[in-house]
Every structure is written in C-alpha cells, then in structure tokens.
Design a protein around this motif. Structure first.
Motif, PDB file in Angstrom:
ATOM      1  N   ARG A  10      35.747  48.405  52.397  1.00 52.05           N
ATOM      2  CA  ARG A  10      36.516  49.450  51.720  1.00 52.05           C
ATOM      3  C   ARG A  10      37.117  48.983  50.395  1.00 52.05           C
ATOM      4  O   ARG A  10      37.121  49.729  49.418  1.00 52.05           O
ATOM      5  CB  ARG A  10      37.631  49.945  52.651  1.00 52.05           C
ATOM      6  CG  ARG A  10      38.399  51.099  52.049  1.00 52.05           C
ATOM      7  CD  ARG A  10      39.160  51.875  53.088  1.00 52.05           C
ATOM      8  NE  ARG A  10      40.301  51.139  53.608  1.00 52.05           N
ATOM      9  CZ  ARG A  10      41.319  51.709  54.257  1.00 52.05           C
ATOM     10  NH1 ARG A  10      41.304  53.012  54.478  1.00 52.05           N
ATOM     11  NH2 ARG A  10      42.311  50.994  54.713  1.00 52.05           N
ATOM     12  N   GLU A  11      37.590  47.754  50.350  1.00 58.05           N
ATOM     13  CA  GLU A  11      38.224  47.260  49.116  1.00 58.05           C
ATOM     14  C   GLU A  11      37.230  47.296  47.957  1.00 58.05           C
ATOM     15  O   GLU A  11      37.587  47.623  46.825  1.00 58.05           O
ATOM     16  CB  GLU A  11      38.741  45.831  49.359  1.00 58.05           C
ATOM     17  CG  GLU A  11      39.516  45.225  48.189  1.00 58.05           C
ATOM     18  CD  GLU A  11      38.598  44.549  47.174  1.00 58.05           C
ATOM     19  OE1 GLU A  11      37.447  44.213  47.556  1.00 58.05           O
ATOM     20  OE2 GLU A  11      39.027  44.398  46.014  1.00 58.05           O
TER      21      GLU A  11
ATOM     22  N   TRP B 179      36.584  50.942  46.976  1.00 55.99           N
ATOM     23  CA  TRP B 179      37.749  51.423  46.213  1.00 55.99           C
ATOM     24  C   TRP B 179      37.672  50.963  44.754  1.00 55.99           C
ATOM     25  O   TRP B 179      37.892  51.750  43.830  1.00 55.99           O
ATOM     26  CB  TRP B 179      39.053  50.920  46.851  1.00 55.99           C
ATOM     27  CG  TRP B 179      40.274  51.274  46.059  1.00 55.99           C
ATOM     28  CD1 TRP B 179      40.945  50.476  45.164  1.00 55.99           C
ATOM     29  CD2 TRP B 179      40.955  52.534  46.035  1.00 55.99           C
ATOM     30  NE1 TRP B 179      42.003  51.157  44.610  1.00 55.99           N
ATOM     31  CE2 TRP B 179      42.033  52.421  45.124  1.00 55.99           C
ATOM     32  CE3 TRP B 179      40.762  53.748  46.709  1.00 55.99           C
ATOM     33  CZ2 TRP B 179      42.912  53.473  44.866  1.00 55.99           C
ATOM     34  CZ3 TRP B 179      41.638  54.800  46.440  1.00 55.99           C
ATOM     35  CH2 TRP B 179      42.698  54.654  45.535  1.00 55.99           C
ATOM     36  N   ARG B 180      37.352  49.678  44.554  1.00 50.96           N
ATOM     37  CA  ARG B 180      37.248  49.158  43.187  1.00 50.96           C
ATOM     38  C   ARG B 180      36.184  49.910  42.389  1.00 50.96           C
ATOM     39  O   ARG B 180      36.368  50.225  41.220  1.00 50.96           O
ATOM     40  CB  ARG B 180      36.913  47.653  43.210  1.00 50.96           C
ATOM     41  CG  ARG B 180      38.158  46.766  43.255  1.00 50.96           C
ATOM     42  CD  ARG B 180      37.790  45.360  42.836  1.00 50.96           C
ATOM     43  NE  ARG B 180      36.878  44.724  43.794  1.00 50.96           N
ATOM     44  CZ  ARG B 180      35.848  43.953  43.471  1.00 50.96           C
ATOM     45  NH1 ARG B 180      35.568  43.715  42.197  1.00 50.96           N
ATOM     46  NH2 ARG B 180      35.085  43.419  44.409  1.00 50.96           N
TER      47      ARG B 180
ATOM     48  N   THR C 205      37.586  53.096  41.115  1.00 50.59           N
ATOM     49  CA  THR C 205      38.823  53.131  40.328  1.00 50.59           C
ATOM     50  C   THR C 205      38.840  52.192  39.120  1.00 50.59           C
ATOM     51  O   THR C 205      39.713  52.317  38.267  1.00 50.59           O
ATOM     52  CB  THR C 205      40.048  52.782  41.216  1.00 50.59           C
ATOM     53  OG1 THR C 205      39.800  51.520  41.865  1.00 50.59           O
ATOM     54  CG2 THR C 205      40.282  53.869  42.265  1.00 50.59           C
TER      55      THR C 205
ATOM     56  N   PRO D   5      46.300  53.820  47.182  1.00 52.98           N
ATOM     57  CA  PRO D   5      45.334  52.718  47.128  1.00 52.98           C
ATOM     58  C   PRO D   5      44.588  52.488  48.436  1.00 52.98           C
ATOM     59  O   PRO D   5      45.185  52.485  49.518  1.00 52.98           O
ATOM     60  CB  PRO D   5      46.207  51.514  46.745  1.00 52.98           C
ATOM     61  CG  PRO D   5      47.298  52.108  45.926  1.00 52.98           C
ATOM     62  CD  PRO D   5      47.585  53.451  46.567  1.00 52.98           C
ATOM     63  N   MET D   6      43.298  52.304  48.318  1.00 48.02           N
ATOM     64  CA  MET D   6      42.357  52.026  49.407  1.00 48.02           C
ATOM     65  C   MET D   6      42.063  53.255  50.275  1.00 48.02           C
ATOM     66  O   MET D   6      41.123  53.239  51.054  1.00 48.02           O
ATOM     67  CB  MET D   6      42.845  50.904  50.353  1.00 48.02           C
ATOM     68  CG  MET D   6      43.118  49.582  49.689  1.00 48.02           C
ATOM     69  SD  MET D   6      41.644  48.927  48.892  1.00 48.02           S
ATOM     70  CE  MET D   6      42.420  47.963  47.599  1.00 48.02           C
ATOM     71  N   GLU D   7      42.879  54.286  50.169  1.00 48.79           N
ATOM     72  CA  GLU D   7      42.770  55.381  51.133  1.00 48.79           C
ATOM     73  C   GLU D   7      42.347  56.733  50.567  1.00 48.79           C
ATOM     74  O   GLU D   7      41.480  57.400  51.123  1.00 48.79           O
ATOM     75  CB  GLU D   7      44.127  55.580  51.832  1.00 48.79           C
ATOM     76  CG  GLU D   7      44.436  54.510  52.830  1.00 48.79           C
ATOM     77  CD  GLU D   7      45.795  54.683  53.471  1.00 48.79           C
ATOM     78  OE1 GLU D   7      46.365  55.788  53.405  1.00 48.79           O
ATOM     79  OE2 GLU D   7      46.289  53.678  54.038  1.00 48.79           O
TER      80      GLU D   7
ATOM     81  N   LEU E 287      38.623  57.294  51.906  1.00 48.28           N
ATOM     82  CA  LEU E 287      37.805  56.132  52.240  1.00 48.28           C
ATOM     83  C   LEU E 287      38.202  55.654  53.630  1.00 48.28           C
ATOM     84  O   LEU E 287      39.384  55.418  53.902  1.00 48.28           O
ATOM     85  CB  LEU E 287      38.036  54.990  51.243  1.00 48.28           C
ATOM     86  CG  LEU E 287      37.444  55.153  49.839  1.00 48.28           C
ATOM     87  CD1 LEU E 287      38.268  56.129  49.020  1.00 48.28           C
ATOM     88  CD2 LEU E 287      37.368  53.807  49.134  1.00 48.28           C
TER      89      LEU E 287
ATOM     90  N   THR F 247      31.820  51.347  54.818  1.00 47.87           N
ATOM     91  CA  THR F 247      32.893  52.284  54.464  1.00 47.87           C
ATOM     92  C   THR F 247      32.332  53.698  54.424  1.00 47.87           C
ATOM     93  O   THR F 247      31.283  53.937  53.823  1.00 47.87           O
ATOM     94  CB  THR F 247      33.477  51.937  53.075  1.00 47.87           C
ATOM     95  OG1 THR F 247      33.919  50.575  53.090  1.00 47.87           O
ATOM     96  CG2 THR F 247      34.623  52.862  52.696  1.00 47.87           C
TER      97      THR F 247
ATOM     98  N   ILE G 210      32.898  57.424  53.024  1.00 45.50           N
ATOM     99  CA  ILE G 210      33.708  58.245  52.138  1.00 45.50           C
ATOM    100  C   ILE G 210      33.465  59.715  52.480  1.00 45.50           C
ATOM    101  O   ILE G 210      32.362  60.115  52.888  1.00 45.50           O
ATOM    102  CB  ILE G 210      33.411  58.010  50.637  1.00 45.50           C
ATOM    103  CG1 ILE G 210      32.009  58.488  50.269  1.00 45.50           C
ATOM    104  CG2 ILE G 210      33.616  56.549  50.242  1.00 45.50           C
ATOM    105  CD1 ILE G 210      31.845  58.747  48.789  1.00 45.50           C
TER     106      ILE G 210
END
Lengths: 163, 163
Positions: free
Chosen positions: B32-33, B36-37, B40, B90-92, B114, B122, B124
């Motif tokens: 997930r991290e 997320w990156r 974003t 963040p992350m979510e 996410l 992950t 989405i």
C-alpha cells in the motif's frame, strides 16, 4: 409630519424543488441588459457581491471554460469562492460551478437565468444543484439567506445608480 | 520451444452502484505504501497517469483545499484535467473533484480508497459521483474503460520498477 409610505423590502423567493436543489427567484427594478452587466462586469460585481465587504476579484473569465475566483474580506474573516463557467449565453443564461474554500471539493452547479418582464424589470432565477442532499442542506443552514438578501439589496442600489 | 504460461492481463472491475456513480476496483501487486506514493508523488504520477503520453503536471497540491491540474499531450490533441482536494488521509483515502476541460463545469467527486490485502498486494476502489445520470453515462461512454486500463497497466509497470 407627512405620512410616509414605505414599501416593504423586496425579498427573494427561496424554494427546494428537489432534495438536491435550491431555487432562488428575485425581481430587480432594472432592464435585463443592466442586470446582465451587473452580473458579468467584474467592476460592477465587486460593488454588490460582497454585501458591502471588500471583494477582490482575482479571476473572472466570463466564457465557457473560464474560471472565476472572488475573495471577500469581511469583519469575520477572509473567504474565498471559486468555480468555472459551463455556459455563458449573453443576456439569458450563465451556468457555472460554485465552491467555498471552507468546504473545498464540495461543488454546486448554479444556473442563472434572466427574464425580461417587459416593463423595465427583470426576473432572475438561480438554481443550485448539489451532489447530495446533505450538501444542499448544509448550504441552506449556512446563513445563505441573510447573505443573499444583503447582496441583492446592494445590487438594487447599484442598479438604481446605473440608470 | 518452452511452453509459456502467460497470465491473463489484470482487469479493473467497473460497476454502477447507483444511477449517478461509477465504481472501479483494481488490485495492484505492490504494498500500500508504494501504491500511495504512485498516486500522490507528482514525479511518479507523471509516469503512468497519461498512459504513455507526455503528462505535464501544472499543479498538484495534495492536501485538503489544494488544487491539481494535469495536461496530457496525446497524438490526438492536448487535454487538460483539473480539480481540488476535499480530503487527504495518508495511505487510506483521497477525495477530490475531477473535471475535463472538454466539458468545463461538469464535476465528479472521486473517492479513492486503498486497502492493504496483507499479502503485499493493494486493492484500490475509486467511486466517482456525478451531478446527474446523464453526466455519469457520458463518462461511461467516453472510452474511459480503455484509457483506464492503459493507465493502470502503466502503473503496474511503474510499481514493479519501484520495488
């Protein structure tokens, strides 16, 4: 002392035609061309939209796809508003989005129509469509009615001055 | 010649939970991290969002109230997209507005979540909410599915490279 006949203040008619809409109707004592100018000329908008507060018009591109952004400096604080034009039909109709900085990403579609009443007056109808019933109710309970009447009273005064 | 086992391409699951929504679900083979990156960090977004076309990120302020604006330079022409962030967790979760220059003032609310699947993958889910059923259908019939699969395939490749 002479007897004064004071006319009651003109009020807007605010209704909720559907669960996601707010409809505002108001008659102005000015011909349509003048009302149109007051809604589309940034120099004129700056004189009434802010209800007497300083209004900085950062952007106002009155054409399809154009953006607008107004910043109102009131005693309570600084409030930004912005959106984008979906449709501009001169003298008749403007459709644009409306968003307040305080609730970013909550966007209403505003459809403003101007009707020539044939007697030198103009009726405007402004319908706001929200994504959800909750957002619509949030706007209804935000004190919008008072702000609206203040803006339109300022617009009355401006239209009289323009005549 | 060796027998090659080729996995079928990963597809998105696209559904319409209500008459004003489009729901997209897709699993990515990355933690997930990292996903997320990729959603974003402007430098990473530029590598997949445009489906291989040049993407100019004019603005991308990933925070509540921030604006974003991307311009895709495809062989068929130049297309601008923009909106504003309503929520960034963040992350979510990211909630933002989405608007294409070709239909200015037609605004969808996109809610991206996410989910960490616990096995290094992950999921989405992206739900788009439109003001009307007609606008929702317009998006569905715009060729969005093909564009989406191209973007997500490019994202698959980027995520693999980032590992």
């Amino acid at each position: 002392m002479s007897k004064q006949v004071k006319e009651p203040p003109v009020r807007s008619k605010i209704t909720t035609p559907t669960e996601r809409e707010i409809r505002i109707e108001r008659v102005f004592d000015a011909p349509r061309e003048r009302v149109w100018r007051a809604f589309t000329d940034p120099k004129l908008v700056a004189q009434w939209w802010g209800r007497g507060n300083k209004l900085v018009i950062e952007r106002m591109e009155v054409e399809r796809g154009g953006h607008w952004r107004f910043v109102e400096h009131s005693p309570e604080g600084v409030h930004g508003f912005e959106g984008r034009y979906r449709e501009v039909t001169p003298m008749e109709r403007i459709v644009h989005t409306f968003e307040w900085d305080g609730m970013p990403g909550h966007v209403a579609i505003e459809t403003l129509t101007l009707e020539d009443l044939g007697d030198g007056r103009t009726r405007i109808v402004n319908v706001s469509l929200f994504h959800t019933n909750e957002e619509r109710d949030g706007m209804l309970h935000s004190g919008m009615e008072q702000g609206l009447e203040q803006s339109y009273a300022a617009l009355d005064r401006l239209l009289a001055k323009l005549s």
